[in-house]
Design a protein around this motif. Structure first.
Motif, PDB file in Angstrom:
ATOM      1  N   TYR A 215     -13.105 -13.421  -2.552  1.00 15.30           N
ATOM      2  CA  TYR A 215     -13.449 -12.132  -1.947  1.00 15.30           C
ATOM      3  C   TYR A 215     -12.309 -11.642  -1.052  1.00 15.30           C
ATOM      4  O   TYR A 215     -11.942 -10.461  -1.088  1.00 15.30           O
ATOM      5  CB  TYR A 215     -14.730 -12.297  -1.127  1.00 15.30           C
ATOM      6  N   LEU A 218      -9.377 -10.385  -3.111  1.00 13.71           N
ATOM      7  CA  LEU A 218      -9.632  -9.057  -3.670  1.00 13.71           C
ATOM      8  C   LEU A 218      -9.072  -7.972  -2.763  1.00 13.71           C
ATOM      9  O   LEU A 218      -8.376  -7.058  -3.221  1.00 13.71           O
ATOM     10  CB  LEU A 218     -11.139  -8.863  -3.869  1.00 13.71           C
ATOM     11  N   VAL A 222      -5.727  -6.037  -3.993  1.00 13.51           N
ATOM     12  CA  VAL A 222      -6.027  -4.686  -4.469  1.00 13.51           C
ATOM     13  C   VAL A 222      -5.794  -3.634  -3.390  1.00 13.51           C
ATOM     14  O   VAL A 222      -5.193  -2.589  -3.642  1.00 13.51           O
ATOM     15  CB  VAL A 222      -7.476  -4.607  -4.993  1.00 13.51           C
TER      16      VAL A 222
END
Length: 300
Positions: A215, A218, A222
């Protein structure tokens, strides 16, 4: 008055009182700015008072076992139980930063007031959900408490993805800081709900804890959002310390510290280009509406 004008006025009125609408100018937020100020202040004060009270005293009413926030954490010491000191300091820092967020609603520039209003509805909902969660958690209603944490996870995720360019001080106080804790709380409360104390449950927890690393990656990869990485690393430290002090011979605290180290180092690596002024993607700034859905910016 023409029928079209009436419809337009009704639409504008509904739009102005919807706390989850995205506002882009002073004129669009003016009708409901007072509502945001009152709702933010009242919900925040109620949450802070409730958390302080339940930190030191258990609720007096209720049929189930009643304990303080950290008394419940100790009594239901699962593989995701957190250290009270580290987690309390984490929330204390958030509460202080949220005072600054409230200040922007009153004294900020027009751009910052608009940014504060944009996340205001999500922040008020978050405060109310965590207020309800504390009451349920301290009264041992773990499944209902988990339900509120799940709802809040979607609420804060929506705030993050709908307003990715919020200035950093507002972003940390109202979005990334609460969201990071809320994600970890899914495991914390979920483990208590299923009474994860036996060996099979600990083995499953040894696997699930790595999802926290995924998590964090991410957001680092990103969105280049190092605030999420640092916040999750702090919460991993809280889990690691708690597990180490309870069960030295175990994998959970080792995994927690490994994840903490990876997230912290990677967060620093992502943050450094912006700190030295060489990052082509400056994150955390107010940008125009055409770029509003670009990833979170690195520097204000």
């Amino acid at each position: 008055m023409p029928e079209e004008s009436i419809v337009d006025r009704v639409h504008d009125g509904v739009h102005s009182i919807n706390p989850l609408n995205k506002n882009t100018s002073t004129s669009s937020r003016a009708p409901n700015l007072t509502a945001y100020k009152v709702g933010t202040a009242v919900s925040w004060i109620v949450l802070v008072i409730t958390s302080l009270v339940y930190d030191f005293s258990a609720p007096r009413e209720g049929r189930h076992a009643r304990r303080t926030i950290w008394g419940q954490n100790s009594h239901n010491h699962t593989p995701f139980a957190m250290n009270a000191v580290i987690t309390s300091l984490y929330w204390l820092a958030l509460y202080i930063m949220q005072c600054g967020y409230t200040w922007y609603l009153y004294k900020g520039t027009d751009e910052y007031v608009t940014a504060a209003v944009n996340v205001g509805g999500h922040f008020i909902v978050h405060n109310l959900l965590i207020f309800g969660f504390l009451h349920l958690w301290c009264r041992s209603h773990f499944w209902l408490a988990l339900l509120l944490i799940v709802i809040n996870f979607f609420n804060l995720s929506a705030a993050y993805f709908r307003h990715p360019t919020t200035p950093r001080v507002i972003h940390i106080a109202t979005v990334s800081g609460p969201l990071a804790w809320n994600f970890v709380a899914l495991f914390w409360v979920g483990a208590a709900a299923v009474h994860a104390h036996n060996l099979p449950a600990r083995i499953v927890a040894n696997i699930f804890i790595w999802s926290i690393l995924g998590y964090g990656l991410l957001f680092l990869v990103v969105f280049k959002d190092y605030t999420m990485g640092i916040e999750l690393s702090i919460l991993m430290a809280a889990i690691g310390v708690s597990q180490f002090l309870t069960k030295v011979i175990a994998f959970q605290w080792i995994f927690a510290f490994v994840i903490m180290g990876l997230l912290f180092v990677l967060s620093i690596a992502v943050a450094m280009p912006g700190v030295i002024g060489q990052d082509p993607f400056k994150r955390g700034e107010i940008v125009n509406e055409d770029r509003e859905r670009a990833p979170l910016l690195d520097e204000e």
